[in-house]
Scaffold this active site. Structure first.
Site, PDB file in Angstrom:
ATOM      1  N   ASP A  47       0.939  -1.454   0.451  1.00 36.08           N
ATOM      2  CA  ASP A  47       0.253   0.000   0.347  1.00 36.08           C
ATOM      3  C   ASP A  47       1.220   0.973  -0.125  1.00 36.08           C
ATOM      4  O   ASP A  47       0.886   2.293   0.132  1.00 36.08           O
ATOM      5  CB  ASP A  47      -0.898  -0.156   1.000  1.00 36.08           C
ATOM      6  CG  ASP A  47      -2.184  -1.009   0.754  1.00 36.08           C
ATOM      7  OD1 ASP A  47      -2.053  -1.900  -0.383  1.00 36.08           O
ATOM      8  OD2 ASP A  47      -2.065  -1.559   2.734  1.00 36.08           O
ATOM      9  N   ARG A  63      -7.100   0.362   0.841  1.00 40.02           N
ATOM     10  CA  ARG A  63      -7.646   0.726   1.595  1.00 40.02           C
ATOM     11  C   ARG A  63      -8.053   2.334   1.670  1.00 40.02           C
ATOM     12  O   ARG A  63      -9.089   2.665   1.828  1.00 40.02           O
ATOM     13  CB  ARG A  63      -8.232   0.019   2.750  1.00 40.02           C
ATOM     14  CG  ARG A  63      -8.957   0.441   3.661  1.00 40.02           C
ATOM     15  CD  ARG A  63      -8.931  -0.725   4.813  1.00 40.02           C
ATOM     16  NE  ARG A  63      -8.524  -2.311   4.511  1.00 40.02           N
ATOM     17  CZ  ARG A  63      -9.747  -3.201   4.312  1.00 40.02           C
ATOM     18  NH1 ARG A  63     -10.877  -2.287   5.021  1.00 40.02           N
ATOM     19  NH2 ARG A  63      -9.600  -4.071   4.361  1.00 40.02           N
ATOM     20  N   GLU A 121     -10.116  -0.603  -4.079  1.00 41.73           N
ATOM     21  CA  GLU A 121     -10.840  -1.193  -3.553  1.00 41.73           C
ATOM     22  C   GLU A 121     -11.462  -0.393  -2.502  1.00 41.73           C
ATOM     23  O   GLU A 121     -12.457  -0.360  -1.948  1.00 41.73           O
ATOM     24  CB  GLU A 121     -10.261  -2.090  -2.787  1.00 41.73           C
ATOM     25  CG  GLU A 121      -8.632  -1.826  -1.613  1.00 41.73           C
ATOM     26  CD  GLU A 121      -8.481  -3.164  -1.633  1.00 41.73           C
ATOM     27  OE1 GLU A 121      -8.893  -4.049  -1.198  1.00 41.73           O
ATOM     28  OE2 GLU A 121      -7.581  -2.986   0.061  1.00 41.73           O
ATOM     29  N   TYR A 139      -4.548 -11.017  -5.249  1.00 40.01           N
ATOM     30  CA  TYR A 139      -2.887 -11.874  -4.990  1.00 40.01           C
ATOM     31  C   TYR A 139      -2.198 -11.601  -6.290  1.00 40.01           C
ATOM     32  O   TYR A 139      -0.852 -11.345  -5.925  1.00 40.01           O
ATOM     33  CB  TYR A 139      -2.969 -13.106  -4.312  1.00 40.01           C
ATOM     34  CG  TYR A 139      -3.912 -13.445  -3.134  1.00 40.01           C
ATOM     35  CD1 TYR A 139      -4.659 -12.923  -2.287  1.00 40.01           C
ATOM     36  CD2 TYR A 139      -3.894 -14.215  -2.680  1.00 40.01           C
ATOM     37  CE1 TYR A 139      -5.014 -12.166  -0.520  1.00 40.01           C
ATOM     38  CE2 TYR A 139      -4.466 -15.235  -0.892  1.00 40.01           C
ATOM     39  CZ  TYR A 139      -5.250 -13.960  -0.628  1.00 40.01           C
ATOM     40  OH  TYR A 139      -5.661 -14.135   0.803  1.00 40.01           O
ATOM     41  N   ARG A 186       0.268  -8.344  -6.043  1.00 42.13           N
ATOM     42  CA  ARG A 186       1.468  -7.835  -4.725  1.00 42.13           C
ATOM     43  C   ARG A 186       1.966  -9.882  -5.127  1.00 42.13           C
ATOM     44  O   ARG A 186       3.224 -10.159  -4.106  1.00 42.13           O
ATOM     45  CB  ARG A 186       0.891  -8.259  -3.097  1.00 42.13           C
ATOM     46  CG  ARG A 186      -0.049  -9.857  -2.846  1.00 42.13           C
ATOM     47  CD  ARG A 186      -0.474  -9.236  -1.459  1.00 42.13           C
ATOM     48  NE  ARG A 186      -0.864 -10.948  -1.376  1.00 42.13           N
ATOM     49  CZ  ARG A 186      -1.663 -11.050   0.158  1.00 42.13           C
ATOM     50  NH1 ARG A 186      -2.244  -9.656   0.101  1.00 42.13           N
ATOM     51  NH2 ARG A 186      -2.543 -11.580   0.816  1.00 42.13           N
TER      52      ARG A 186
END
Length: 421
Positions: free
Chosen positions: A144, A192, A247, A297, A300
Site C-alpha cells: 500500500d 484501502r 478497493e 493476490y 502482490r
C-alpha cells in the site's frame, strides 16, 4: 556467555519481495556469526512466537537463503494477527518475552506495516520494564506504500509495475475489440485508505488517449455523475474507457462503496469488491458492455515482473535492520531516503518506531489531477523510478523457480501452551 539469538517474523499481506528482506536479514546475521547466535523465524509470523513455534534458519543452506531474494510470498508464513495495547492484553506481550527468554533471543526483527511497527515498539518497551531488554527493529513492508517517513515501502514498486503493465496490456486488448464488443474495462486494485497502487496505473498512459482513462482513488470522494460523465467522454472520444479503481473508494459521506458489513482480523471493514459495482454502474447507467478484473493476490505475488529497484531496496532494509541492531539502535526502522529523481538515487535512513507505528500516508493533493480522475506530473516523477529495472527469477521448464525451505522446527522449551484469543 552464549551469544544472543535473533528472531525474525513476517506480518500481514505478503509481497513479491518480502523474502528479499528476509534474505537480507539472514545473510547479514550469518556474516556476523561472531556477534549473533542462531536466527529463528516465526512460523506464520508473530503467531509462531506466541505459540513457541520457531523455525531454525541455520539448517538452510546458503544457496537456499540466497534464493529467497527471487522468491515471492512469505517463506516462513505470515499472519493477520494484531496485538492490542499493553494495558488491554498484557498477557500476549509477556508471552513473547517469555518465549524470547527461553530461547535466549536478544534481537527481534519484525517485517511488516504500521501495525507491525507498533508491535515491535511495544515489545521493546515491555522488555525493558520486565528486566529482559530486547533490541527491536521494524522492517518496512507494505504494497500500500502508506508508511510515513520512508520515501517508499518495499513491496510497492513491484505491485506498481505489475498494475501499470496490466493496465497497458489489457488496454490494448480492449481497444482492439471496442468497435463491436467491450467499451469499458474495470481493474480493481488494492488500497484501502491510500491510492498509491491505483495511481501507479497512470504510468501506463503517456498521452490522454491511452489507458487508464479514469482512476478512482480513496483520497477523492466518489461522486456518481462526474464519474459517469468522464466514462462517457472517454468512450465518445477514444472508443473505449479503461478504469482503475482502488478497493477503498468512499462515497461523500465516508462510507466505503463496497462495504460488505463485516470486519477482518485487524478490525478493518471487509471490502466486498468495488470493481463489479463500478462496472455494473457503467452498464446500468450508460448501457456499455464491460469486462471487469480483480488483481487481488496476483498483483502482490507477481515476482516474475518485479521491479529491480524494489528488490534491491527490500534486501537493503533487511540487511540494514541487522546492522542497526548490532550498532545498539533500538525501536527504530530502516527507511529509504530519496536523494534525487533523475537519475534516481537513494540511501538507507532511520526512523523511530514511535513516529511510524499506526500512521498512514495517503497520496498528497499535489499528486492528484484537478478533476480527481488521474495523476499529475509530480506523481509520475515520484512513481517512475520505483518501477525501474528487471530482476527476473531463474526459470525451469518454462516456469519461475522458487525455493521451498525446510522450515525445521526448534524444540520447545516452555512446558505450557498458549491459546490465541
Amino acid at each position: 556467555m552464549a551469544l544472543k539469538n535473533a528472531f525474525y517474523a513476517q506480518s500481514g499481506g505478503v509481497t513479491a519481495v518480502i523474502n528479499a528482506s528476509a534474505c537480507g536479514v539472514i545473510e547479514t546475521a550469518r556474516r556476523h556469526s561472531d556477534r549473533i547466535g542462531k536466527l529463528y523465524a516465526g512460523r506464520n509470523g508473530i503467531i509462531g512466537a506466541l505459540t513457541e513455534d520457531l523455525i531454525d534458519t541455520s539448517l538452510e543452506s546458503d544457496q537456499a537463503i540466497a534464493a529467497l531474494r527471487h522468491t515471492p510470498s512469505g517463506a516462513f508464513g505470515s499472519c493477520r494477527y494484531k496485538l492490542k495495547g499493553l494495558e488491554e492484553n498484557r498477557a500476549e506481550y509477556e508471552r513473547l518475552i517469555a518465549v524470547f527468554e527461553a530461547h535466549n533471543i536478544g534481537y527481534f526483527f519484525y517485517n511488516g506495516g504500521g501495525d507491525s511497527q507498533d508491535t515491535a515498539l511495544k515489545v521493546s518497551q515491555l522488555g525493558e520494564r520486565m528486566g529482559y531488554p530486547i533490541t527491536c527493529i521494524g522492517i518496512p513492508k507494505t504494497v500500500d506504500n502508506d508508511l510515513p517517513i520512508t520515501d517508499c515501502c518495499p513491496g510497492f514498486g513491484s505491485v506498481a509495475k505489475y498494475v501499470a503493465v496490466s493496465t497497458m496490456e489489457a488496454g490494448l486488448d480492449v481497444r482492439s475489440m471496442a468497435e463491436t464488443s467491450t467499451k469499458v474495462f474495470v481493474l480493481e486494485v488494492m488500497g484501502r485508505h491510500a491510492g498509491w497502487i491505483a495511481a501507479a496505473a497512470g504510468l501506463a498512459a503517456e498521452s490522454e488517449d491511452q489507458p487508464p482513462h479514469v482512476i478512482l482513488l480513496p483520497e477523492v470522494p466518489f461522486r456518481k455523475q462526474p464519474f459517469l460523465d468522464a466514462v462517457r467522454r472517454s468512450v465518445e472520444r477514444f472508443g473505449y474507457c479503461v478504469i482503475v479503481v482502488s478497493e477503498g473508494i468512499r462515497e461523500e459521506d465516508g462510507r466505503f462503496l463496497s462495504d460488505s458489513g463485516s470486519t477482518d482480523a485487524f478490525g478493518h471493514v471487509q471490502l466486498g469488491g468495488v470493481g463489479p459495482i463500478i462496472a455494473s454502474m457503467c452498464k446500468r447507467e450508460l448501457g456499455y458492455k464491460y469486462h471487469c478484473a480483480v488483481a487481488d493476490y496476483l498483483q502482490r505475488a507477481a515476482r516474475h515482473v518485479a521491479s529491480k529497484t524494489d528488490v534491491d531496496q527490500a534486501y537493503a532494509v533487511g540487511a540494514a535492520a541487522v546492522e542497526m541492531a548490532l550498532d545498539g539502535r533500538n525501536a527504530v526502522m530502516p527507511t529509504i531516503v530519496r536523494k534525487r529523481d533523475e537519475p534516481y538515487q537513494w540511501e538507507i535512513g532511520c526512523a523511530d518506531l514511535a513516529e511510524v507505528a499506526n500512521r498512514e500516508r495517503g497520496l498528497p493533493p499535489e499528486y492528484i489531477r484537478e478533476d480527481g480522475f488521474g495523476i499529475t506530473d509530480a506523481c509520475r516523477r515520484y512513481l517512475q523510478p520505483l518501477i525501474q529495472g528487471e530482476d527476473y527469477p531463474p526459470y525451469r521448464n518454462g516456469l519461475p523457480y522458487y525455493v521451498r525451505l525446510k522450515n525445521a522446527s526448534v524444540p520447545r522449551r516452555l512446558g505450557d501452551t498458549f491459546t490465541l484469543r
